[in-house]
Design an enzyme around this catalytic site. Sequence first.
Site, PDB file in Angstrom:
ATOM      1  N   HIS A 118       8.617 -23.056  18.076  1.00 26.80           N
ATOM      2  CA  HIS A 118       7.274 -23.645  18.010  1.00 26.80           C
ATOM      3  C   HIS A 118       7.022 -24.297  16.647  1.00 26.80           C
ATOM      4  O   HIS A 118       6.479 -23.660  15.744  1.00 26.80           O
ATOM      5  CB  HIS A 118       6.219 -22.561  18.250  1.00 26.80           C
ATOM      6  CG  HIS A 118       6.167 -22.058  19.656  1.00 26.80           C
ATOM      7  ND1 HIS A 118       5.316 -22.570  20.607  1.00 26.80           N
ATOM      8  CD2 HIS A 118       6.875 -21.068  20.272  1.00 26.80           C
ATOM      9  CE1 HIS A 118       5.488 -21.928  21.757  1.00 26.80           C
ATOM     10  NE2 HIS A 118       6.427 -21.013  21.577  1.00 26.80           N
ATOM     11  N   SER A 127       1.345   4.582   1.668  1.00 30.75           N
ATOM     12  CA  SER A 127       0.926   5.260   2.892  1.00 30.75           C
ATOM     13  C   SER A 127       2.045   6.212   3.301  1.00 30.75           C
ATOM     14  O   SER A 127       2.515   6.988   2.456  1.00 30.75           O
ATOM     15  CB  SER A 127       0.591   4.241   3.987  1.00 30.75           C
ATOM     16  OG  SER A 127       1.663   3.351   4.195  1.00 30.75           O
ATOM     17  N   CYS A 141       8.908 -24.866  24.037  1.00 32.64           N
ATOM     18  CA  CYS A 141       8.982 -23.570  24.709  1.00 32.64           C
ATOM     19  C   CYS A 141       8.844 -23.741  26.227  1.00 32.64           C
ATOM     20  O   CYS A 141       9.758 -24.256  26.864  1.00 32.64           O
ATOM     21  CB  CYS A 141       7.934 -22.628  24.132  1.00 32.64           C
ATOM     22  SG  CYS A 141       8.265 -20.885  24.497  1.00 32.64           S
ATOM     23  N   GLU A 185       4.758 -26.440  16.054  1.00 35.77           N
ATOM     24  CA  GLU A 185       3.309 -26.591  15.882  1.00 35.77           C
ATOM     25  C   GLU A 185       2.667 -25.327  15.321  1.00 35.77           C
ATOM     26  O   GLU A 185       1.519 -25.370  14.868  1.00 35.77           O
ATOM     27  CB  GLU A 185       2.650 -26.978  17.210  1.00 35.77           C
ATOM     28  CG  GLU A 185       2.393 -25.843  18.195  1.00 35.77           C
ATOM     29  CD  GLU A 185       3.631 -25.354  18.940  1.00 35.77           C
ATOM     30  OE1 GLU A 185       3.487 -24.507  19.846  1.00 35.77           O
ATOM     31  OE2 GLU A 185       4.746 -25.815  18.630  1.00 35.77           O
ATOM     32  N   ASP A 222       0.835  -1.193   0.000  1.00 35.21           N
ATOM     33  CA  ASP A 222       0.000   0.000   0.000  1.00 35.21           C
ATOM     34  C   ASP A 222       0.873   1.247   0.000  1.00 35.21           C
ATOM     35  O   ASP A 222       1.998   1.243   0.499  1.00 35.21           O
ATOM     36  CB  ASP A 222      -0.923   0.007   1.224  1.00 35.21           C
ATOM     37  CG  ASP A 222      -0.136   0.098   2.522  1.00 35.21           C
ATOM     38  OD1 ASP A 222       0.738  -0.762   2.741  1.00 35.21           O
ATOM     39  OD2 ASP A 222      -0.381   1.028   3.303  1.00 35.21           O
TER      40      ASP A 222
END
Length: 502
Positions: A463, A103, A350, A465, A101
Amino acid sequence: MTQQYPDDKVLSPGTVIISAAAEVKNIRKIVSPVLAYIKGTYVYYIDFSFDAFKLGGSAFAQTLSKVGDEAPTVTDAEYFKNAFTAVQELVNRGLIIAGHDISAGGMITAMLEMCFANPQGGLEARLNKIRHTDLIKILFSENPGLIVQVKHHHLVEKVLSDYGVGFAIVARPIEDRKLIIEKDDFRQEFDIDALRDVWYRTSYLLDKQQSGEECAKARFENYKNQPLQFNINPSFTGKLSDLGLNPDRKERSGITAAIIRDKGTNGEREMAYSLYLAGFDVKDVHMTDLTSGRETLEDVQFAVFCGGFSNSDVLGSAKGWAGGFRYNEKAKTALENFYKREDTLSLGICNGCQLMMELGLVFPEMGESHPKMQHNDSHKFESGFVSVEIPENESVMFKSLSGSKLGIWVAHGEGRFELPGEASKYNIAKYVYDAYPANPNGSDYAAAAVCSADGRHLAMMPHLERAIFPWQNAYYPHKFRKHEVTPWMEAFVNAREWLKKR
């Protein structure tokens, strides 16, 4: 909301704030803001404002200590709607490769920011197609609009024309690491990497106040030297069917994984779905189930300690959680019996990794000398997307991933492995770079994970997952865009297959 001062009353917010929500029909149809160095593609400017270029209220005006008289606006709501709809059609038809964009900073800033995240290539911008004589206004006005990189540009132009939307071809990718601006007799070349340092310096100055000079300087000096790296094994197809996975599975598999959590953990939903998708029957085990004796883990083959902030980390990461096992006989016995069995696997992510290290579950042979997790070198919470590599290893979950380099999320404050002995003992998963911030915590040997000698018990700070689908990744290579899942899913499948044979 108001704030009363002795001689004044301040209203907040000072302007109307409109909140809105919209349906996302397909989260895979995303547009990256990163310019792709692909020959034969073009960059277009798409106008959303139907207004003349104006500098009022712009960042450019502010650098001159001015505000200006006229600010750009949307002059025609129907035109704006058509422009938005046209862009949505381009996205749905897969014609947009990248976009940004317009901006703060205007068109030139949008072009530069599209180049910053890609370590190769640049842009040659020829602006003669924009019928406006004032180059400063073209480059720095903040009229609502987009910069998009497209393929099949003739088809793109037809779609935009059919919707009556204003557009202009403005640039093309080039091999040189430059932004070249041309219009009429004007031509100027800009060093993208030098301007990227200027752009990043504000973040560095703020970072100094949080992390101190040493870490802030390391981040500032290293960010451009630590690009994300991917190396996906050729045998990995990314197809659910090739991994034997059925996301619509209803029947039980007979292989049970337990999500073990305490008050304050927050990664159980992502982990539960990862395990379900991999083919496990998933059960939810709260610490109160273990401490009360309602749960003994006798029917569990895979114990997973998930991430979060158990007990708000007020005693240190996972210290309170560990106490729940140490000082409750029923929970302690259930855990000890689970780890005595030879038909089990465990995974700590974690906060769960911190728990396994605190309880000495990864290297039981080390006894009281078992390493514990330490505070990050930066002494602050580190959250980001980094690259890890999987060396040759004998881990049940990661052995098949040997040689891979993958992206993954980190989010922790005490993630530093302090590891005695030789590096070869800890060759399971490591951050691709030794230095901060790509090694977010300063772990010895850049370790991201450790594993028991028999390969069954894995403790990992990043992480996996949260990165099993390509769309969950902050970046996933374009050539693998048709992958349904990432190689991290294979790790869960490896666990299932190992247990199936027991």
